[in-house]
Write a protein that holds these residues in place. Sequence first.
Motif, mmCIF file in Angstrom:
data_model
loop_
_atom_site.group_PDB
_atom_site.id
_atom_site.type_symbol
_atom_site.label_atom_id
_atom_site.label_comp_id
_atom_site.label_asym_id
_atom_site.label_seq_id
_atom_site.Cartn_x
_atom_site.Cartn_y
_atom_site.Cartn_z
ATOM 1 N N MET A 174 0.839 -1.195 0.000
ATOM 2 C CA MET A 174 0.000 0.000 0.000
ATOM 3 C C MET A 174 0.881 1.255 0.000
ATOM 4 O O MET A 174 1.716 1.432 0.878
ATOM 5 C CB MET A 174 -0.899 0.005 1.254
ATOM 6 N N LYS A 175 0.714 2.085 -0.980
ATOM 7 C CA LYS A 175 1.530 3.282 -1.102
ATOM 8 C C LYS A 175 1.062 4.361 -0.136
ATOM 9 O O LYS A 175 -0.116 4.674 -0.049
ATOM 10 C CB LYS A 175 1.455 3.814 -2.541
ATOM 11 N N VAL B 60 0.307 7.952 1.260
ATOM 12 C CA VAL B 60 -0.015 9.255 0.678
ATOM 13 C C VAL B 60 -0.143 10.317 1.756
ATOM 14 O O VAL B 60 -0.491 11.457 1.474
ATOM 15 C CB VAL B 60 -1.325 9.182 -0.144
ATOM 16 N N HIS B 61 0.134 9.944 3.027
ATOM 17 C CA HIS B 61 0.022 10.880 4.141
ATOM 18 C C HIS B 61 1.356 10.980 4.863
ATOM 19 O O HIS B 61 2.128 10.019 4.931
ATOM 20 C CB HIS B 61 -1.073 10.432 5.109
ATOM 21 N N ASP B 62 1.648 12.151 5.426
ATOM 22 C CA ASP B 62 2.895 12.379 6.144
ATOM 23 C C ASP B 62 2.921 11.659 7.488
ATOM 24 O O ASP B 62 3.983 11.284 7.981
ATOM 25 C CB ASP B 62 3.106 13.878 6.362
ATOM 26 N N HIS B 63 1.750 11.504 8.106
ATOM 27 C CA HIS B 63 1.669 10.897 9.437
ATOM 28 C C HIS B 63 0.891 9.583 9.374
ATOM 29 O O HIS B 63 -0.007 9.414 8.553
ATOM 30 C CB HIS B 63 0.957 11.846 10.408
ATOM 31 N N LYS B 64 1.255 8.659 10.262
ATOM 32 C CA LYS B 64 0.489 7.424 10.351
ATOM 33 C C LYS B 64 -0.945 7.749 10.787
ATOM 34 O O LYS B 64 -1.152 8.544 11.708
ATOM 35 C CB LYS B 64 1.145 6.464 11.344
ATOM 36 N N ARG B 65 -1.886 7.102 10.144
ATOM 37 C CA ARG B 65 -3.304 7.387 10.404
ATOM 38 C C ARG B 65 -3.897 6.277 11.277
ATOM 39 O O ARG B 65 -3.820 5.098 10.952
ATOM 40 C CB ARG B 65 -4.078 7.494 9.090
ATOM 41 N N THR C 92 -9.067 2.647 1.602
ATOM 42 C CA THR C 92 -9.287 3.962 0.986
ATOM 43 C C THR C 92 -8.672 5.094 1.793
ATOM 44 O O THR C 92 -8.263 6.118 1.232
ATOM 45 C CB THR C 92 -10.787 4.229 0.803
ATOM 46 N N GLU C 93 -8.588 4.940 3.131
ATOM 47 C CA GLU C 93 -8.062 6.006 3.989
ATOM 48 C C GLU C 93 -6.645 5.719 4.470
ATOM 49 O O GLU C 93 -6.102 6.478 5.275
ATOM 50 C CB GLU C 93 -8.991 6.212 5.193
ATOM 51 N N HIS C 94 -6.056 4.611 4.001
ATOM 52 C CA HIS C 94 -4.664 4.267 4.343
ATOM 53 C C HIS C 94 -4.458 4.247 5.862
ATOM 54 O O HIS C 94 -3.589 4.932 6.402
ATOM 55 C CB HIS C 94 -3.695 5.241 3.663
ATOM 56 N N GLU D 279 -20.186 -3.496 10.128
ATOM 57 C CA GLU D 279 -19.100 -2.683 10.661
ATOM 58 C C GLU D 279 -17.758 -3.186 10.127
ATOM 59 O O GLU D 279 -16.928 -2.396 9.669
ATOM 60 C CB GLU D 279 -19.152 -2.806 12.189
ATOM 61 N N ASN D 280 -17.555 -4.495 10.158
ATOM 62 C CA ASN D 280 -16.288 -5.072 9.723
ATOM 63 C C ASN D 280 -16.055 -4.843 8.240
ATOM 64 O O ASN D 280 -14.922 -4.570 7.808
ATOM 65 C CB ASN D 280 -16.266 -6.569 10.047
ATOM 66 N N ALA D 281 -17.123 -4.904 7.456
ATOM 67 C CA ALA D 281 -17.001 -4.648 6.013
ATOM 68 C C ALA D 281 -16.613 -3.198 5.749
ATOM 69 O O ALA D 281 -15.771 -2.912 4.879
ATOM 70 C CB ALA D 281 -18.324 -4.974 5.319
ATOM 71 N N ILE D 282 -17.201 -2.272 6.503
ATOM 72 C CA ILE D 282 -16.867 -0.855 6.348
ATOM 73 C C ILE D 282 -15.407 -0.604 6.724
ATOM 74 O O ILE D 282 -14.692 0.144 6.050
ATOM 75 C CB ILE D 282 -17.811 0.018 7.208
#
Length: 353
Positions: free
Chosen positions: A1-2, A4-9, A105-107, A95-98
Amino acid sequence: MKRVHDHKRILIAPLYWGLGHATRCIPIINALITHGFEPVIASDGGALELLRKEFPKLKSFELPSYNISYPKKGNSFKWKVLTSSPHILKTIKRENAIIKTLVETEHIDGIISDNRFGVRHPSVPSIYITHQLKVLSGKTTWLSSKWHQDIIKKFDECWVPDFGGDANLSGILGHIKKPTFSIKYIGALSRFKKEKRPETIDILAVLSGPEPQRTQFEEKLINLFKKGNKQITLVRGIVEDQQKITKIGEIVLYNFMTTDELQNTINSSKLLVSRSGYTTIMDLAKLQKKVVFIPTPGQYEQLYLAKMLSDKKIAPAFSQDSFSLSDLKWEANYSGFSNIEQHTDFKRLFSLF
């Protein structure tokens, strides 16, 4: 997974069963920000609305609701939960599917679930927060506890917001013999700070929890307080778009307060009346306030905690049905909450991510 954010989410998702799970996540969210992470919020109902107001700049997502409610008669609570089981199981799957989608999608680099059973992912470090390693349910306590512990085992770690020794706040709820999963006692969590303020409010009532018991408690308190002549503030615990302030005689009612407002109000109060929810207990221990507890009828956890604190002579407790104005006289043989060490080593905890 590439990346795309500076901080861990880190996705943080509290259960909406009253506001306690959401409010005790506030210090965790602040600590994540302090330690260079980017929190992402996920919840539903009033819990989601509260956290959006507290952290308007953070990204947030709505999760399906467990729709947990109390029956009008507290003694039928266990049956109510049992009949709700099919919906809860469906919600866990949804919930688990979401969560699987959000991780992609949100890395998302890590997950912190406060009592949300389906908020976890097999390839992302997933934390479960609870103070109920033992789930009290009367004669079926062994079964409800085993069921909850089986859920906890699916997570990488279980964080218990309490202390591991004898001087603790959750008693048998948060302390079990021979656990079969990883437990870390992280200390009591509170979003509040103790401050010295003039105590201008005689009685502060803070309401919380699912309906219809929340409304029944509110109506009972208003009817009682109307008969007195003290300065009363009542926070209804209903999160809405705008804050509403109304008056009934000497009673000032707020639909909700922000963290700063509620902190100032509690510090300015001589005595509190509230449910004996665990988050409330952690807050009042931090603020060292005098309180009268009225546990939610039929809620085994609150009944146990209220009795434990009453037996320890820390705070008196009364039933909702029998509670009267005469019970608001703070008795000398109760000590109130003493100062406890509240430090949580977030740096160590977050090293999992």
